[in-house]
Motif scaffolding. Structure first.
Motif, PDB file in Angstrom:
ATOM      1  N   PHE A  90     -53.046 -44.140 -78.305  1.00 20.47           N
ATOM      2  CA  PHE A  90     -54.676 -44.015 -78.078  1.00 20.47           C
ATOM      3  C   PHE A  90     -55.103 -43.760 -76.790  1.00 20.47           C
ATOM      4  O   PHE A  90     -54.925 -44.466 -75.777  1.00 20.47           O
ATOM      5  N   PHE A 107     -62.741 -44.513 -78.236  1.00 17.84           N
ATOM      6  CA  PHE A 107     -61.106 -44.237 -78.709  1.00 17.84           C
ATOM      7  C   PHE A 107     -61.020 -42.642 -78.898  1.00 17.84           C
ATOM      8  O   PHE A 107     -62.174 -42.175 -79.622  1.00 17.84           O
ATOM      9  N   GLY A 108     -60.013 -41.889 -78.538  1.00 18.35           N
ATOM     10  CA  GLY A 108     -59.623 -40.953 -79.279  1.00 18.35           C
ATOM     11  C   GLY A 108     -59.003 -41.037 -80.508  1.00 18.35           C
ATOM     12  O   GLY A 108     -58.857 -41.927 -81.022  1.00 18.35           O
ATOM     13  N   LYS A 109     -58.768 -40.010 -81.142  1.00 19.02           N
ATOM     14  CA  LYS A 109     -58.380 -39.860 -82.566  1.00 19.02           C
ATOM     15  C   LYS A 109     -56.902 -40.523 -82.626  1.00 19.02           C
ATOM     16  O   LYS A 109     -56.212 -40.707 -83.755  1.00 19.02           O
ATOM     17  N   GLY A 110     -56.169 -40.347 -81.362  1.00 22.70           N
ATOM     18  CA  GLY A 110     -54.810 -40.824 -81.492  1.00 22.70           C
ATOM     19  C   GLY A 110     -53.793 -39.628 -81.460  1.00 22.70           C
ATOM     20  O   GLY A 110     -54.138 -38.694 -82.025  1.00 22.70           O
TER      21      GLY A 110
ATOM     22  N   MET B  31     -69.837 -60.370 -74.175  1.00 25.23           N
ATOM     23  CA  MET B  31     -69.524 -59.458 -75.219  1.00 25.23           C
ATOM     24  C   MET B  31     -68.590 -59.506 -76.001  1.00 25.23           C
ATOM     25  O   MET B  31     -67.356 -59.655 -75.538  1.00 25.23           O
ATOM     26  N   PHE B  33     -66.696 -57.086 -79.031  1.00 18.09           N
ATOM     27  CA  PHE B  33     -66.860 -55.881 -80.005  1.00 18.09           C
ATOM     28  C   PHE B  33     -66.015 -56.036 -81.139  1.00 18.09           C
ATOM     29  O   PHE B  33     -64.795 -56.562 -81.167  1.00 18.09           O
ATOM     30  N   TYR B  35     -64.315 -53.772 -84.358  1.00 13.74           N
ATOM     31  CA  TYR B  35     -63.725 -52.213 -84.646  1.00 13.74           C
ATOM     32  C   TYR B  35     -63.285 -52.287 -85.914  1.00 13.74           C
ATOM     33  O   TYR B  35     -62.671 -53.171 -86.375  1.00 13.74           O
ATOM     34  N   GLN B  37     -60.564 -49.909 -88.167  1.00 14.86           N
ATOM     35  CA  GLN B  37     -59.245 -48.838 -88.022  1.00 14.86           C
ATOM     36  C   GLN B  37     -59.000 -48.516 -89.740  1.00 14.86           C
ATOM     37  O   GLN B  37     -58.218 -49.311 -90.182  1.00 14.86           O
ATOM     38  N   GLN B  41     -56.329 -43.612 -88.960  1.00 14.16           N
ATOM     39  CA  GLN B  41     -57.233 -43.152 -88.296  1.00 14.16           C
ATOM     40  C   GLN B  41     -57.268 -43.940 -87.039  1.00 14.16           C
ATOM     41  O   GLN B  41     -56.649 -45.052 -86.867  1.00 14.16           O
ATOM     42  N   SER B  42     -58.260 -43.617 -86.116  1.00 12.76           N
ATOM     43  CA  SER B  42     -58.532 -44.220 -84.861  1.00 12.76           C
ATOM     44  C   SER B  42     -59.337 -45.427 -84.978  1.00 12.76           C
ATOM     45  O   SER B  42     -59.709 -45.767 -85.951  1.00 12.76           O
ATOM     46  N   LEU B  43     -59.767 -46.246 -83.785  1.00 16.73           N
ATOM     47  CA  LEU B  43     -60.579 -47.255 -84.104  1.00 16.73           C
ATOM     48  C   LEU B  43     -62.050 -46.818 -83.670  1.00 16.73           C
ATOM     49  O   LEU B  43     -62.280 -45.877 -83.021  1.00 16.73           O
ATOM     50  N   LEU B  45     -66.106 -48.158 -83.594  1.00 18.57           N
ATOM     51  CA  LEU B  45     -66.915 -49.308 -83.117  1.00 18.57           C
ATOM     52  C   LEU B  45     -67.832 -49.596 -84.287  1.00 18.57           C
ATOM     53  O   LEU B  45     -68.707 -48.850 -84.707  1.00 18.57           O
ATOM     54  N   THR B  48     -71.430 -54.262 -81.511  1.00 14.88           N
ATOM     55  CA  THR B  48     -71.266 -55.320 -80.208  1.00 14.88           C
ATOM     56  C   THR B  48     -72.103 -56.485 -80.473  1.00 14.88           C
ATOM     57  O   THR B  48     -73.411 -56.582 -80.658  1.00 14.88           O
ATOM     58  N   ILE B  90     -58.141 -51.858 -91.028  1.00  8.49           N
ATOM     59  CA  ILE B  90     -57.894 -53.021 -90.186  1.00  8.49           C
ATOM     60  C   ILE B  90     -59.026 -53.222 -89.524  1.00  8.49           C
ATOM     61  O   ILE B  90     -59.652 -52.306 -88.948  1.00  8.49           O
ATOM     62  N   PHE B 103     -57.508 -57.193 -77.130  1.00  3.50           N
ATOM     63  CA  PHE B 103     -57.963 -57.163 -78.703  1.00  3.50           C
ATOM     64  C   PHE B 103     -57.178 -57.914 -79.286  1.00  3.50           C
ATOM     65  O   PHE B 103     -56.180 -58.396 -79.017  1.00  3.50           O
TER      66      PHE B 103
END
Lengths: 117, 112
Positions: A90, A107-110, B31, B33, B35, B37, B41-43, B45, B48, B90, B103
């Motif tokens: 990522f 983040f990008g999509k990976g 702060m 954050f 997320y 997932q 897929q990607s993460l 947000l 915050t 996740i 993380f």
């Protein structure tokens, strides 16, 4: 606002071959750039980051990335990959903020890197 | 860099119930954050969390569904409320002591 585009969703390569994973970003302000790796069923691990200074950044496991401001890119490279490099990668961006805590990473999509023998 | 302890690491929950995820940081951070997932897929947000104020939610996420607490500078919780199978994901917390994001190991949630 910032955005990240990872140009390849999947990259299959053979062991010991070089690899480049492409990442482009969009931002109206200066940015910090990151690459993370996620192995199957594991958490995120930071590979490398660009904050300022030299545009060539070296990270863990033999990876490096080059920040190109004019191209708004931060491509990840490794000269010779191993089977163990098979993972999800990522690219991420945040606004630069002079070292103080700031906003969340975007983040990008990976990119799925699959290394075979 | 900061170290985050996230609990639980995984859980299987019945639809309609709620799950609270905890993140404990070994240093004070302004702060935190949260997320999500989703599978493959990607993460994304969720929100915050700033100590002493209401969390700021991203588009598509609402406080009633994902209430967040931030009682002090080292701890936060995210609750996933009235769960449905679509909430199977996740969930990760993250901090940025500045600069350098860390993380948690993530909470793998399955809703059945």
């Amino acid at each position: 606002a910032q955005s990240v585009t990872q140009l390849d969703s999947q990259v299959p390569v053979f062991e010991e071959a070089p690899v480049e994973l492409r990442c482009n970003y969009s931002s109206s302000v200066s940015v910090y750039l990151f690459w993370y790796v996620q192995y199957p069923n594991q958490g995120l691990q930071l590979l490398l980051k660009y904050l300022s200074g030299s545009t060539l950044v070296k990270g863990i496991n033999g990876f490096e990335a080059e920040f190109n401001k004019s191209q708004t890119s931060f491509h990840l490279r490794k000269p010779s990959v191993h089977i163990s490099d098979t993972a999800e990668y990522f690219c991420a961006v945040s606004p630069a903020r002079g070292g103080q805590a700031g906003t969340a990473l975007i983040f990008g999509k990976g990119t799925t890197l699959s290394v075979s023998s | 860099s900061a170290v985050i302890s996230q609990k639980p690491s995984r859980d299987i929950c019945q639809r309609g119930t709620s799950l609270t995820i905890q993140c404990q940081v070994d240093s004070q951070v302004t702060m935190m954050f949260w997320y999500r997932q989703q599978p493959g897929q990607s993460l994304t947000l969720i929100a915050t969390a700033n100590q002493g104020s209401e969390a700021t939610y991203e588009s598509g996420f609402v406080i009633d569904k994902f209430p967040i607490s931030r009682p002090n500078l080292t701890f936060s919780t995210l609750t996933v409320s009235n769960m449905s199978p679509e909430d199977s994901s996740i969930y990760l917390c993250s901090v940025d002591p500045g600069p350098g994001y860390t993380f948690g190991s993530g909470t793998r949630l399955t809703v059945v």
